[in-house]
Scaffold this motif. Structure first.
Motif, PDB file in Angstrom:
ATOM      1  N   MET A  84       0.839  -1.206   0.000  1.00  0.00           N
ATOM      2  CA  MET A  84       0.000   0.000   0.000  1.00  0.00           C
ATOM      3  C   MET A  84       0.872   1.253   0.000  1.00  0.00           C
ATOM      4  SD  MET A  84      -1.623   0.194   3.849  1.00  0.00           S
ATOM      5  CE  MET A  84      -1.747   1.864   4.413  1.00  0.00           C
ATOM      6  N   LYS A  85       0.363   2.322  -0.636  1.00  0.00           N
ATOM      7  CA  LYS A  85       1.120   3.572  -0.738  1.00  0.00           C
ATOM      8  C   LYS A  85       0.368   4.640   0.049  1.00  0.00           C
ATOM      9  CE  LYS A  85       2.981   6.539  -4.343  1.00  0.00           C
ATOM     10  NZ  LYS A  85       1.936   7.520  -4.656  1.00  0.00           N
ATOM     11  N   ALA A  86       1.106   5.353   0.933  1.00  0.00           N
ATOM     12  CA  ALA A  86       0.447   6.369   1.768  1.00  0.00           C
ATOM     13  C   ALA A  86       1.296   7.631   1.813  1.00  0.00           C
ATOM     14  CB  ALA A  86       0.238   5.823   3.174  1.00  0.00           C
ATOM     15  N   VAL A  87       0.654   8.788   1.836  1.00  0.00           N
ATOM     16  CA  VAL A  87       1.384  10.064   2.009  1.00  0.00           C
ATOM     17  C   VAL A  87       0.813  10.806   3.217  1.00  0.00           C
ATOM     18  CG1 VAL A  87       2.066  10.398  -0.413  1.00  0.00           C
ATOM     19  CG2 VAL A  87      -0.140  11.223   0.358  1.00  0.00           C
TER      20      VAL A  87
ATOM     21  N   VAL B 146      -4.618   7.637   1.615  1.00  0.00           N
ATOM     22  CA  VAL B 146      -4.540   6.483   0.699  1.00  0.00           C
ATOM     23  C   VAL B 146      -5.594   6.643  -0.388  1.00  0.00           C
ATOM     24  CG1 VAL B 146      -3.657   4.867   2.436  1.00  0.00           C
ATOM     25  CG2 VAL B 146      -6.127   5.144   2.173  1.00  0.00           C
ATOM     26  N   ASP B 147      -5.373   5.995  -1.541  1.00  0.00           N
ATOM     27  CA  ASP B 147      -6.339   6.104  -2.647  1.00  0.00           C
ATOM     28  C   ASP B 147      -7.569   5.240  -2.394  1.00  0.00           C
ATOM     29  OD1 ASP B 147      -4.724   7.817  -4.002  1.00  0.00           O
ATOM     30  OD2 ASP B 147      -3.708   6.246  -5.156  1.00  0.00           O
TER      31      ASP B 147
ATOM     32  N   ALA C 116      -6.673  -0.749   1.659  1.00  0.00           N
ATOM     33  CA  ALA C 116      -5.661  -0.548   2.708  1.00  0.00           C
ATOM     34  C   ALA C 116      -6.040  -1.325   3.963  1.00  0.00           C
ATOM     35  CB  ALA C 116      -5.525   0.942   3.012  1.00  0.00           C
TER      36      ALA C 116
ATOM     37  N   HIS D 152      -5.474  -5.012   3.478  1.00  0.00           N
ATOM     38  CA  HIS D 152      -4.027  -5.263   3.523  1.00  0.00           C
ATOM     39  C   HIS D 152      -3.562  -5.373   4.976  1.00  0.00           C
ATOM     40  CE1 HIS D 152       0.238  -4.480   2.408  1.00  0.00           C
ATOM     41  NE2 HIS D 152       0.247  -3.711   3.490  1.00  0.00           N
TER      42      HIS D 152
END
Ligand SMILES: [Zn+2]
Ligand SMILES: [Zn+2]
Length: 422
Positions: free
Chosen positions: A1-4, A83-84, A89, A92
């Motif tokens: 997962m990608k998070a900012v 997150v998108d 997420a 996951h």
């Protein structure tokens, strides 16, 4: 997962003192404030570059923030990661046995979906996951287009928001919410887009937005946003109210003709366009000046009665010609005498559709507003109009669409869509 990093949450026990530091000493700017009723908290967002600080103030003693303050005092509360896809997420994290406070996402501030990870699983940090609400681009630019001998200029009188359920009638929310995401009060963003038609002799304006006479309570109910309004748009188009010589009403609801009158310095109601004659449909005028319980909230006498008193009003019938090439056409439905305005020159056609196609999302025939007094009449008109508009390549103007002013109605493989032009 990608998070900012989205924001850092800070629990404030004395909000004014916190603001005095973050705002006045550090020079951060308060972007917005919002109450999240379910969490009994008010959030104040301070912009800090790509991310935000969120000052959290409890609105009730049983708020989770009040409990946190009691236990630990003011300070850092949580870190929020954007997150998108929050569902993916959470799946996951669950697959990895991570302890969650929220097993499923729930609504947060600004229409976002949020879920918290337990601090025990995140090494002492309370982590929020946030999937922001899809953004609707509020399009306010003045747009010009030539149509045969006419110049068409679409303007913007700012924005308002109306109940999404009322705007889509019997269409279920899951079908419309992706196209026009509602806010926490279920309101969807809408524009007011009057249209100028010029032919070298006349400068006509069709409808004039909500205007600026609305009282504070109504302005809040309708989320009126007039930071940019008709005067700005006219100036951007190189025009002023004095240049308009004909004002036309599609119908007399407040969100279309609120801008027909204004208060002068002495507080008297006067025509807002000082050199114009005003045109309205005779039967619509009868309905507006004799309202009943169902339409009274939409017909505000202050928007049109002063025009008759000032002697600048002309009442006309079906198919009336406004200027050569520009005419009324009765669609009915929304109100019994609701008019669309046909603009025709050198084989080309544009149509100001007012509340017949309030937004481009309303082009499927059965997507009717709950506001329509006679929905079956709207349906009948839409059915035949759409066929005609597709075959004739009509340029359609959408008065209430928040992000599109005009486009062509197209149909491909039985699916109807709008090709945006402005
Ligand atoms: Zn209306
Ligand atoms: Zn309307």
């Amino acid at each position: 997962m990608k998070a900012v990093l989205d924001h850092v949450g800070i629990a404030a026990s004395d909000l004014q003192a916190s603001l005095a530091f973050f705002k006045d000493v550090l020079g951060l700017h308060v972007e917005s404030s919002e109450e999240v009723v379910s969490q009994r908290v008010r959030a104040h967002f301070l912009s800090a570059g790509q991310s935000t600080l969120e000052l959290l103030e409890a609105t009730s003693p049983d708020s989770p923030i009040a409990k946190y303050l009691e236990k630990r005092g003011p300070g850092m509360h949580h870190v929020a990661l954007r997150v998108d896809d929050i569902g993916a997420a959470l799946a996951h994290l669950k697959a990895r046995g991570i302890r969650l406070i929220d097993e499923t996402a729930r609504p947060g501030a600004e229409g976002a979906l949020v879920a918290f990870i337990h601090p025990a699983a995140a090494h002492g940090v309370l982590v929020e996951l946030k999937q922001p609400a899809p953004k609707v681009e509020l399009f306010k630019t003045v747009g010009r287009r030539a149509l045969g001998d006419f110049e068409l200029i679409t303007l913007c009188d700012g924005f308002l928001a109306l109940d999404g359920g009322a705007m889509f009638g019997v269409v279920p929310r899951p079908l419309w919410e992706k196209r026009l995401p509602p806010d926490d009060s279920n309101r969807i963003p809408l524009s007011s887009r009057p249209l100028i038609v010029r032919d070298g002799r006349h400068t006509v304006i069709i409808d004039a937005g909500c205007g600026d006479k609305m009282d504070a309570k109504s302005a809040q109910i309708y989320k009126l946003d007039r930071r940019y309004h008709l005067d700005h748009a006219l100036a951007e188009a190189g025009l002023s109210a004095g240049d308009i010589d004909i004002v036309v009403a599609s119908h007399l609801h407040f969100d279309h003709v609120g801008g027909f009158t204004a208060l002068d310095k002495s507080g008297a109601l006067v025509p807002r366009f000082p050199n114009a004659k005003y045109i309205a449909h005779r039967a619509e005028w009868e309905d507006a000046t004799h309202p009943h319980e169902r339409n009274r909230a939409s017909y505000l006498q202050e928007n049109f009665a002063p025009l008759q008193d000032a002697g600048v009003l002309t009442l006309v019938g079906d198919e009336a010609e406004i200027i050569p090439g520009v005419r009324y056409r009765r669609s009915g439905g929304h109100t019994p005498n609701h008019q669309v305005v046909m603009i025709e020159s050198r084989g080309q056609t544009a149509v100001f559709t007012a509340d017949m196609y309030p937004t481009s999302v309303h082009v499927p025939d059965p997507w009717l507003m709950g506001y329509d007094l006679h929905p079956m009449d709207t349906l009948g008109f839409k059915r035949s109009f759409a066929r005609e508009a597709i075959a004739g390549e009509y340029l359609i103007f959408f008065e209430h669409d928040p992000s599109m002013a005009a486009g062509y109605l197209r149909e491909k493989d039985g699916k109807r869509y709008v090709e945006r032009i402005i």
